[in-house]
Every structure is written in structure tokens, then in C-alpha cells.
Design a protein around this motif. Structure first.
Motif, PDB file in Angstrom:
ATOM      1  N   THR B  17       0.756  -0.908  -0.094  1.00 55.09           N
ATOM      2  CA  THR B  17      -0.004   0.068   0.128  1.00 55.09           C
ATOM      3  C   THR B  17       0.801   0.930   0.016  1.00 55.09           C
ATOM      4  OG1 THR B  17      -0.396   0.236   2.564  1.00 55.09           O
ATOM      5  CG2 THR B  17      -1.730  -1.466   0.791  1.00 55.09           C
ATOM      6  N   TRP B  18       0.448   2.480  -0.493  1.00 58.66           N
ATOM      7  CA  TRP B  18       1.493   3.482  -0.576  1.00 58.66           C
ATOM      8  C   TRP B  18       2.187   3.803  -1.671  1.00 58.66           C
ATOM      9  CZ3 TRP B  18      -2.057   6.414   1.087  1.00 58.66           C
ATOM     10  CH2 TRP B  18      -3.860   6.805   2.245  1.00 58.66           C
ATOM     11  N   SER B  19       2.445   2.692  -2.945  1.00 60.04           N
ATOM     12  CA  SER B  19       3.620   2.722  -2.886  1.00 60.04           C
ATOM     13  C   SER B  19       3.446   2.360  -4.230  1.00 60.04           C
ATOM     14  CB  SER B  19       4.247   1.058  -2.374  1.00 60.04           C
ATOM     15  OG  SER B  19       5.324   1.544  -3.575  1.00 60.04           O
ATOM     16  N   PRO B  20       2.985   3.487  -5.218  1.00 58.60           N
ATOM     17  CA  PRO B  20       2.788   3.660  -6.631  1.00 58.60           C
ATOM     18  C   PRO B  20       3.645   3.297  -7.435  1.00 58.60           C
ATOM     19  CG  PRO B  20       3.046   6.265  -5.541  1.00 58.60           C
ATOM     20  CD  PRO B  20       3.893   5.158  -4.803  1.00 58.60           C
ATOM     21  N   ARG B  21       2.874   2.086  -8.414  1.00 59.67           N
ATOM     22  CA  ARG B  21       3.326   1.968  -9.937  1.00 59.67           C
ATOM     23  C   ARG B  21       3.235   2.223 -11.220  1.00 59.67           C
ATOM     24  NH1 ARG B  21       4.744  -0.871  -4.450  1.00 59.67           N
ATOM     25  NH2 ARG B  21       6.010  -2.922  -5.805  1.00 59.67           N
ATOM     26  N   ILE B  22       4.054   2.635 -11.891  1.00 59.99           N
ATOM     27  CA  ILE B  22       3.651   3.504 -12.657  1.00 59.99           C
ATOM     28  C   ILE B  22       3.219   3.039 -13.702  1.00 59.99           C
ATOM     29  CG2 ILE B  22       4.626   4.601 -14.339  1.00 59.99           C
ATOM     30  CD1 ILE B  22       6.977   5.423 -12.522  1.00 59.99           C
ATOM     31  N   ALA B  23       1.715   2.883 -14.233  1.00 53.33           N
ATOM     32  CA  ALA B  23       1.363   1.894 -15.173  1.00 53.33           C
ATOM     33  C   ALA B  23       1.578   3.110 -17.017  1.00 53.33           C
ATOM     34  CB  ALA B  23      -0.292   1.913 -15.010  1.00 53.33           C
ATOM     35  N   ALA B  24       1.947   3.899 -17.162  1.00 56.25           N
ATOM     36  CA  ALA B  24       1.927   4.807 -18.173  1.00 56.25           C
ATOM     37  C   ALA B  24       2.720   5.931 -18.250  1.00 56.25           C
ATOM     38  CB  ALA B  24       0.541   4.410 -19.176  1.00 56.25           C
ATOM     39  N   GLU B  25       3.226   6.331 -19.072  1.00 57.50           N
ATOM     40  CA  GLU B  25       3.718   7.593 -19.574  1.00 57.50           C
ATOM     41  C   GLU B  25       3.312   8.218 -20.863  1.00 57.50           C
ATOM     42  OE1 GLU B  25       7.834   7.695 -17.062  1.00 57.50           O
ATOM     43  OE2 GLU B  25       8.203   6.229 -18.655  1.00 57.50           O
ATOM     44  N   VAL B  26       3.042   9.342 -20.392  1.00 53.31           N
ATOM     45  CA  VAL B  26       2.496  10.122 -21.739  1.00 53.31           C
ATOM     46  C   VAL B  26       3.242  11.673 -21.380  1.00 53.31           C
ATOM     47  CG1 VAL B  26      -0.419  11.402 -22.608  1.00 53.31           C
ATOM     48  CG2 VAL B  26       0.232   9.131 -20.526  1.00 53.31           C
ATOM     49  N   ASP B  27       3.797  11.929 -22.508  1.00 54.93           N
ATOM     50  CA  ASP B  27       4.507  13.154 -22.357  1.00 54.93           C
ATOM     51  C   ASP B  27       4.999  13.282 -21.306  1.00 54.93           C
ATOM     52  OD1 ASP B  27       3.767  13.926 -24.913  1.00 54.93           O
ATOM     53  OD2 ASP B  27       2.184  14.874 -24.901  1.00 54.93           O
ATOM     54  N   ASP B  28       5.178  14.416 -20.693  1.00 52.97           N
ATOM     55  CA  ASP B  28       5.783  14.073 -18.891  1.00 52.97           C
ATOM     56  C   ASP B  28       4.614  13.764 -18.129  1.00 52.97           C
ATOM     57  OD1 ASP B  28       4.492  16.957 -19.967  1.00 52.97           O
ATOM     58  OD2 ASP B  28       5.282  18.034 -18.501  1.00 52.97           O
ATOM     59  N   PHE B  29       3.642  13.403 -18.024  1.00 52.10           N
ATOM     60  CA  PHE B  29       2.764  12.835 -17.478  1.00 52.10           C
ATOM     61  C   PHE B  29       2.669  11.395 -16.660  1.00 52.10           C
ATOM     62  CE2 PHE B  29      -1.149  15.819 -15.420  1.00 52.10           C
ATOM     63  CZ  PHE B  29       0.096  16.567 -16.168  1.00 52.10           C
ATOM     64  N   GLN B  30       1.842  11.298 -15.609  1.00 50.31           N
ATOM     65  CA  GLN B  30       2.078   9.661 -15.381  1.00 50.31           C
ATOM     66  C   GLN B  30       0.866   8.750 -14.720  1.00 50.31           C
ATOM     67  OE1 GLN B  30       5.580   9.064 -12.805  1.00 50.31           O
ATOM     68  NE2 GLN B  30       6.852   8.496 -13.867  1.00 50.31           N
ATOM     69  N   ALA B 101       5.311  13.655 -13.970  1.00 50.85           N
ATOM     70  CA  ALA B 101       6.052  12.562 -13.797  1.00 50.85           C
ATOM     71  C   ALA B 101       7.066  13.987 -12.816  1.00 50.85           C
ATOM     72  CB  ALA B 101       6.884  12.392 -15.043  1.00 50.85           C
ATOM     73  N   GLY B 102       7.348  13.272 -11.267  1.00 53.46           N
ATOM     74  CA  GLY B 102       8.345  13.983 -10.757  1.00 53.46           C
ATOM     75  C   GLY B 102       7.592  14.822  -9.624  1.00 53.46           C
ATOM     76  N   VAL B 103       6.530  14.783  -9.596  1.00 50.66           N
ATOM     77  CA  VAL B 103       5.667  14.802  -8.424  1.00 50.66           C
ATOM     78  C   VAL B 103       5.174  13.366  -6.848  1.00 50.66           C
ATOM     79  CG1 VAL B 103       2.968  14.908  -7.205  1.00 50.66           C
ATOM     80  CG2 VAL B 103       3.604  15.688  -9.376  1.00 50.66           C
ATOM     81  N   VAL B 104       6.037  14.496  -6.039  1.00 50.27           N
ATOM     82  CA  VAL B 104       6.114  13.389  -4.434  1.00 50.27           C
ATOM     83  C   VAL B 104       5.204  13.194  -4.039  1.00 50.27           C
ATOM     84  CG1 VAL B 104       7.803  13.637  -2.491  1.00 50.27           C
ATOM     85  CG2 VAL B 104       8.617  14.811  -4.322  1.00 50.27           C
ATOM     86  N   ASN B 105       4.871  11.880  -3.192  1.00 55.78           N
ATOM     87  CA  ASN B 105       3.716  11.527  -3.281  1.00 55.78           C
ATOM     88  C   ASN B 105       3.281  12.626  -1.924  1.00 55.78           C
ATOM     89  OD1 ASN B 105       5.789  10.307  -1.809  1.00 55.78           O
ATOM     90  ND2 ASN B 105       4.387   8.048  -1.061  1.00 55.78           N
ATOM     91  N   THR B 106       4.191  12.729  -1.080  1.00 51.72           N
ATOM     92  CA  THR B 106       3.623  13.374   0.451  1.00 51.72           C
ATOM     93  C   THR B 106       4.061  15.058   0.179  1.00 51.72           C
ATOM     94  OG1 THR B 106       6.626  13.472   1.114  1.00 51.72           O
ATOM     95  CG2 THR B 106       4.717  11.561   1.580  1.00 51.72           C
ATOM     96  N   GLY B 107       4.204  14.967  -1.200  1.00 52.63           N
ATOM     97  CA  GLY B 107       4.074  16.506  -1.579  1.00 52.63           C
ATOM     98  C   GLY B 107       4.806  17.656  -0.372  1.00 52.63           C
ATOM     99  N   SER B 108       4.378  18.795   0.149  1.00 53.12           N
ATOM    100  CA  SER B 108       4.826  19.969   1.053  1.00 53.12           C
ATOM    101  C   SER B 108       5.495  19.055   2.414  1.00 53.12           C
ATOM    102  CB  SER B 108       3.818  20.740   1.203  1.00 53.12           C
ATOM    103  OG  SER B 108       2.453  19.782   2.152  1.00 53.12           O
ATOM    104  N   ALA B 109       4.945  17.845   2.565  1.00 54.74           N
ATOM    105  CA  ALA B 109       4.857  17.585   4.008  1.00 54.74           C
ATOM    106  C   ALA B 109       6.493  16.349   4.519  1.00 54.74           C
ATOM    107  CB  ALA B 109       3.789  16.153   4.368  1.00 54.74           C
ATOM    108  N   GLY B 110       6.059  16.025   3.208  1.00 57.30           N
ATOM    109  CA  GLY B 110       8.036  14.955   3.505  1.00 57.30           C
ATOM    110  C   GLY B 110       7.474  13.999   4.601  1.00 57.30           C
ATOM    111  N   GLY B 111       9.280  13.570   5.109  1.00 59.97           N
ATOM    112  CA  GLY B 111       8.723  13.091   6.178  1.00 59.97           C
ATOM    113  C   GLY B 111       8.453  10.669   5.580  1.00 59.97           C
TER     114      GLY B 111
END
Lengths: 122, 122
Positions: B17-30, B101-111
Motif C-alpha cells: 500500500t501507498w507505493s505507486p506503480r507507474i502504469a503509463a507515461e504520456v508526455d511528461d505525465f504518468q 512525472a516527478g510529483v512526490v507523493n507526500t508533497g509539502s509534508a515529506g517524512g
């Protein structure tokens, strides 16, 4: 903030085929819902990838230089920029398209089937 | 060209859980597939919108300054950049995330719950 979108309700709100509805905008990307039936035009997109996610029905993606790909509901396929393709649906088919805003449906081909995406009815 | 992805098969290929898998890449999006259960951290993304599309189970999206939103399978919600949110799933839940792509799952919170997305197992 935009409201949530129920995809089944959104699909039930229109019947027109080959006329994408904008379901969501994410940065400069859009999720468009489209109904398909029959053959679309052969085309490619010079500078944009395009993702097809089949929701209902079956979609055949034809290619010039590789094997065709059948997509069932719950299957997705990315068409990289520059790759010529022809979407074809033997019966009623609904898909979610994911691509950058401004990508034209007929890409390189243009012609009478070119259409701008519409907003979802409220 | 990438192969098609069957979403059910892709979801069956991992349990974490809480561990994303990349299913597709479309330009710079995932498109990332993620399993969720319980509460995630409160966070926002300074410079990226984020789309949640619920595939299985139910997801509660909590906000600081507006009503919480329940999402059922087949419903999607866009969290605009800057909007603090807390995803929470009362039971097993699977979602597709659409974001740059590159967006971090915890965003501003980190940790400690910060994690990079992984490729799908072949």
C-alpha cells in the motif's frame, strides 16, 4: 475546486460519437470521455503522446508497421507521438483519453472529423 | 511502443500500500496505480494538480476548508495545486493517480512515507 466526476453518469449524459467531452483538467493535461463506433481516420500526432483507456466495449487500434492491438474494458494503451494509428470500434465503445490540452483529435490528418472537445454537461 | 496494460492484472501484481506503480507515461505525465488503506499524511503540492480515479473500494478525501469528498469506484477528483488534502481509505482501495512525472507523493509534508514510484513488474 472542481466537483468529482462520476464516469458512468458522465457517459450517460451524451450519445454523440467521436466528440470528446472534457471530464477533468490536470495542469495542462485533460481527461476526455469519448464514445466511438466504426472506423476513425488514420492519423498521428507530431508532438503529443495519447493514452486510450477503454471503459465499455472493445477498441481495435490499427497500426501501419506493427500488429494491431485489441483493447477490452480496463485496458489502456499509449500511442507515442509520431505513430500513425486508426482507432476502430466494431460496436459501441467508450474510452477515456488522456492527452495534453490542445491536441487535435484528427492530428496530422485534419478533415471533416476534426472537432474541439466540449465541456461535460453540468 | 509500450505494451497495453490490463489494469486488473497490474493491480494483482502487487500488494504493497501507498507505493505507486507507474502504469503509463504520456508526455511528461504518468498514470500510477496505488493501493491505499488507512490515513495518509496531510499534504499539498505547490506546483502540480493531482487526479485521483478510484478503481476499487472507497476513498475519503479530507480537506481543511471545504467538505470532505467520498469517492466510489468509477469516480474521479482533481486536487488543484496548493490545496491541502488527506487521502483516507476505510478498507482496501485501489486508485489510478494522474499527475506530472516527478510529483512526490507526500508533497509539502515529506517524512517517512515519501516514496518514489516503481515500475510495474513485467
Amino acid at each position: 475546486m472542481p466537483d468529482k466526476v462520476n464516469i458512468a453518469a458522465a457517459l450517460a449524459s451524451f450519445d454523440e460519437t467521436w466528440s470528446p467531452r472534457i471530464a477533468a483538467e490536470v495542469d495542462d493535461f485533460q481527461v476526455k470521455l469519448t464514445k466511438l463506433e466504426g472506423d476513425f481516420v488514420w492519423h498521428h500526432h507530431d508532438d503529443a503522446d495519447e493514452l486510450f483507456w477503454v471503459l465499455e466495449g472493445r477498441l481495435l487500434m490499427r497500426f501501419r508497421d506493427r500488429d494491431d492491438v485489441w483493447l477490452e474494458p480496463g485496458e489502456l494503451l499509449v500511442i507515442p507521438r509520431g505513430v500513425e494509428h486508426q482507432p476502430s470500434a466494431p460496436g459501441p465503445c467508450s474510452v477515456a483519453l488522456l492527452e495534453r490540452a490542445g491536441v487535435v483529435n484528427t492530428g496530422s490528418a485534419g478533415g471533416e472529423r476534426t472537432t474541439a472537445p466540449k465541456p461535460l454537461d453540468p
